[in-house]
Design a protein around this motif. Structure first.
Motif, PDB file in Angstrom:
ATOM      1  N   ALA A   1       0.782  -1.388  -0.074  1.00  0.00           N
ATOM      2  CA  ALA A   1      -0.083  -0.035  -0.052  1.00  0.00           C
ATOM      3  C   ALA A   1       0.881   1.091   0.074  1.00  0.00           C
ATOM      4  O   ALA A   1       2.048   1.309   0.187  1.00  0.00           O
ATOM      5  CB  ALA A   1      -0.869   0.046   1.152  1.00  0.00           C
ATOM      6  N   PRO A   2       0.101   2.549  -0.419  1.00  0.00           N
ATOM      7  CA  PRO A   2       0.904   3.712  -0.093  1.00  0.00           C
ATOM      8  C   PRO A   2       1.257   3.967   1.238  1.00  0.00           C
ATOM      9  O   PRO A   2       0.699   3.448   2.234  1.00  0.00           O
ATOM     10  CB  PRO A   2      -0.265   4.799  -0.673  1.00  0.00           C
TER      11      PRO A   2
ATOM     12  N   GLN B   1      -6.036   3.763  -1.022  1.00  0.00           N
ATOM     13  CA  GLN B   1      -5.532   2.570  -0.165  1.00  0.00           C
ATOM     14  C   GLN B   1      -5.903   1.290  -0.767  1.00  0.00           C
ATOM     15  O   GLN B   1      -4.978   0.416  -0.758  1.00  0.00           O
ATOM     16  CB  GLN B   1      -5.958   2.880   1.439  1.00  0.00           C
ATOM     17  N   MET B   2      -7.004   1.071  -1.234  1.00  0.00           N
ATOM     18  CA  MET B   2      -7.569  -0.095  -1.441  1.00  0.00           C
ATOM     19  C   MET B   2      -7.387  -0.683  -3.079  1.00  0.00           C
ATOM     20  O   MET B   2      -7.194  -1.698  -3.116  1.00  0.00           O
ATOM     21  CB  MET B   2      -9.170  -0.213  -1.466  1.00  0.00           C
TER      22      MET B   2
ATOM     23  N   VAL C   1      -1.818   3.442  -7.881  1.00  0.00           N
ATOM     24  CA  VAL C   1      -2.188   4.858  -8.280  1.00  0.00           C
ATOM     25  C   VAL C   1      -0.598   5.353  -8.436  1.00  0.00           C
ATOM     26  O   VAL C   1      -0.031   5.488  -7.402  1.00  0.00           O
ATOM     27  CB  VAL C   1      -2.812   5.461  -7.450  1.00  0.00           C
ATOM     28  N   PRO C   2      -0.186   6.105  -9.192  1.00  0.00           N
ATOM     29  CA  PRO C   2       1.003   6.607  -9.358  1.00  0.00           C
ATOM     30  C   PRO C   2       1.148   7.788  -8.529  1.00  0.00           C
ATOM     31  O   PRO C   2       0.260   8.499  -8.333  1.00  0.00           O
ATOM     32  CB  PRO C   2       1.399   6.914 -11.020  1.00  0.00           C
TER      33      PRO C   2
ATOM     34  N   HIS D   1       1.892  -0.420   9.232  1.00  0.00           N
ATOM     35  CA  HIS D   1       3.151   0.342   8.693  1.00  0.00           C
ATOM     36  C   HIS D   1       4.001   0.336  10.023  1.00  0.00           C
ATOM     37  O   HIS D   1       5.271   0.238   9.680  1.00  0.00           O
ATOM     38  CB  HIS D   1       2.548   1.710   8.575  1.00  0.00           C
ATOM     39  N   LEU D   2       3.479   0.266  11.288  1.00  0.00           N
ATOM     40  CA  LEU D   2       4.837   0.208  12.273  1.00  0.00           C
ATOM     41  C   LEU D   2       5.299  -1.079  12.313  1.00  0.00           C
ATOM     42  O   LEU D   2       6.720  -1.054  12.461  1.00  0.00           O
ATOM     43  CB  LEU D   2       3.799   0.104  13.904  1.00  0.00           C
TER      44      LEU D   2
END
Lengths: 149, 439
Positions: B12-13, B74-75, B84-85, B347-348
């Motif tokens: 994910a971003p 996100q999805m 998504v760039p 992310h953590l």
């Protein structure tokens, strides 16, 4: 039978086992939870093994792509394994609250991984493997969770 | 080109990309509540009042569109396999103008300011142009057209219609464009709520209901046909309205209501079949959301069968509140409680690489806090619904409940964000994952 069908059914089987173990934890039944969680871990690990030893190498060979989707799938298997280890350690300490918190996390981790595989990777495997898909399924069926003698 | 080209299952971003949308959204519930406190029971008199329109757009743009666009950033990589760039740039280009534009539009409605409508036109136009372009490019490049991808494509087509008509209406207020305001407003609202919101939620539900609650899947035939059928019905209904063809309007309204009811009943039924028996915060939100959707469909059908209902101004209010506060805000609220703690954990985990123990989802956001806010949410919804019939008695309690609900949701989500930041700071940057830093 297609790879999509075969492996999706395995995902649902893992889900089933997961739900039973989680329910035992919620009920405060540590012994039953340990038993059911072992079973869940065994089917999950066997499923990973089928993908990592049989499906992914064939897909990588046919598509000529070793750095793409299968690399991410292997990384995610690793994340699932790490979370399973955390859950085991929670059970060793008899900490069912910690187990349930990790279970919530594991469920999402596992399902977003399953979505990627079922929505994209498996259909793509069926497409690129064509007629050889059947033999890959046979090879996956032969994978056993017993250590080699 | 190999068949796998374009497929990316990359992660994910960065967390900040969706998080800014999720943290901002609850405060629009608070703004809506303040507006309701300020204007009081009069807001319930008609959906055409400027203050009512301001309130509606604080909820639909500020809360609904905000979370939905953030969640899509996100999805999409997960569900569609397309990245998504430039996610950071895209996020800023959507988030900043969307928030400024929503506030400006509410201000313009409240002050009848043409300048305000003109500024809102450009801000919202920019936000949605960026979002629609990015998401359409991603969705049409999707390597596999699953039921979810089809529903999302239909939802985005409906969003395009909604935004296009919304800008047209904005032009009416801002520059005095000649627009058939009543008809265009109805079409705008129905494409937004039934097209965009229902179809997007359906596309997401096909995945998350079976997966997260461990239920049987939606029937493949339903998944294949639902979104496209709804789009055709919406087009037919709009045409009927445009041409003033009464029989057509009735036919297509009944069709749309039946479709919505089918989706709601289907989802409620699957939830009764769930294998995951343990309680779950989002489960109740899904139930409230689907019951609201079903109630809206039943009212829609009754309106066609009993003309007297169409005359009652309260019916519009009930329908709007059921679709916006009940169906949309309910399911979004529930999903936020899954998405935000999971992403914080995720992310953590990636950044800390075992150098500090990462709290699990229930430690990041304890169930009890979720449940308490959930009760306030249900209370707010019920009070708002009753207030459409007895505004003088219930408008203020409803406003209070809506406001408390918004603050509580905002605080719960911000708490997760704070824990995330505190843990990141506690580990020196040099010890963190280089992969995460470059992400």
């Amino acid at each position: 039978m297609a790879i999509l069908e075969f492996l999706t059914a395995e995902h649902r089987g893992c889900d089933e086992n997961f739900a039973i173990a989680e329910e035992a934890a919620q009920a405060g039944d540590l012994a039953r939870c340990q038993h059911e969680f072992q079973r869940f871990q065994r089917v999950t690990e066997l499923h990973f093994k089928k993908e990592e030893q049989e499906l992914f190498p064939v897909f990588e060979q046919v598509s000529g792509n070793t750095l793409g989707p299968t690399r991410v799938m292997r990384l995610e298997h690793q994340q699932v394994r790490e979370t399973l280890a955390e859950m085991n350690s929670a059970l060793d300490h008899g900490d069912l609250a910690e187990f349930l918190g990790q279970a919530e996390t594991l469920l999402i981790l596992m399902q977003q991984h399953n979505i990627k595989e079922e929505q994209m990777l498996y259909p793509m495997c069926d497409r690129v493997l064509g007629a050889t898909a059947g033999s890959v399924i046979e090879a996956m069926r032969a994978v056993s969770d017993r250590p080699p003698a | 080109m190999t068949p796998t080209a374009g497929l990316s299952l990359e992660q994910a971003p960065p967390f900040s990309v969706p998080l800014r949308f999720f943290l901002a959204a609850p405060w629009y519930l608070v703004l809506a509540a303040l507006l309701l406190l300020w204007r009081g029971p009069d807001l319930f008199a008609s959906r055409w009042l400027p203050a009512t329109l301001a309130l509606t757009h604080l909820l639909t743009l500020g809360f609904m569109a905000q979370v939905m666009l953030g969640a899509l950033l996100q999805m999409l990589p997960v569900v569609v396999g397309v990245v998504v760039p430039q996610p950071r740039v895209i996020a800023v280009l959507i988030h900043v103008p969307l928030n400024m534009g929503t506030l400006m539009l509410a201000f313009a409605f409240l002050t009848s300011s043409p300048d305000g409508f003109q500024i809102a036109f450009f801000l919202l136009g920019l936000a949605f142009a960026v979002a629609l372009t990015a998401f359409h490019l991603a969705l049409w490049r999707a390597p596999v057209a699953s039921g979810t991808v089809i529903a999302m494509r239909c939802a985005l087509a409906a969003l395009l219609v909604t935004v296009g008509l919304g800008l047209l209406l904005d032009g009416f207020f801002g520059w005095g464009w000649r627009v058939s305001v009543v008809i265009v407003t109805d079409i705008h609202a129905v494409w937004g709520l039934v097209g965009w919101a229902v179809l997007l939620v359906a596309g997401v539900a096909y995945q998350v209901v079976p997966m997260f609650h461990i239920t049987p899947p939606y029937s493949p035939r339903f998944v294949r046909l639902f979104a496209l059928t709804m789009l055709v019905l919406l087009a037919g209904w709009s045409l009927g309205l445009w041409l003033g063809w009464a029989a057509g309007i009735s036919f297509f309204t009944l069709g749309l209501a039946a479709g919505i009811a089918a989706f709601a009943v289907n989802t409620l039924y699957l939830l009764t079949q769930r294998r995951r028996k343990i309680g779950d915060a989002t489960l109740n939100y899904w139930r409230v959301s689907m019951v609201s959707l079903l109630a809206a469909a039943i009212i829609g059908i009754s309106m066609r069968l009993m003309d007297s209902l169409t005359q009652a101004p309260q019916v519009d209010g009930l329908l709007g509140l059921l679709m916006i506060v009940g169906f949309s805000i309910g399911v979004i609220n529930g999903m936020l409680y899954k998405i935000v703690p999971f992403l914080a954990w995720f992310h953590l985990q990636a950044e800390l690489l075992g150098r500090a123990k990462v709290p699990n989802m229930k430690q990041l956001l304890p169930d009890v806090r979720i449940q308490r806010q959930g009760w306030v949410y249900v209370m707010a919804l019920l009070l708002l619904l009753v207030a459409t019939v007895y505004p003088t008695v219930f408008a203020y309690p409803a406003a209070l409940a809506l406001g408390i609900n918004g603050v509580w949701l905002g605080v719960n989500l911000a708490g997760v964000g704070q824990t995330y930041r505190r843990l990141l700071v506690s580990v020196p940057a040099s010890a963190r994952s280089s992969q995460a830093k470059s992400a």
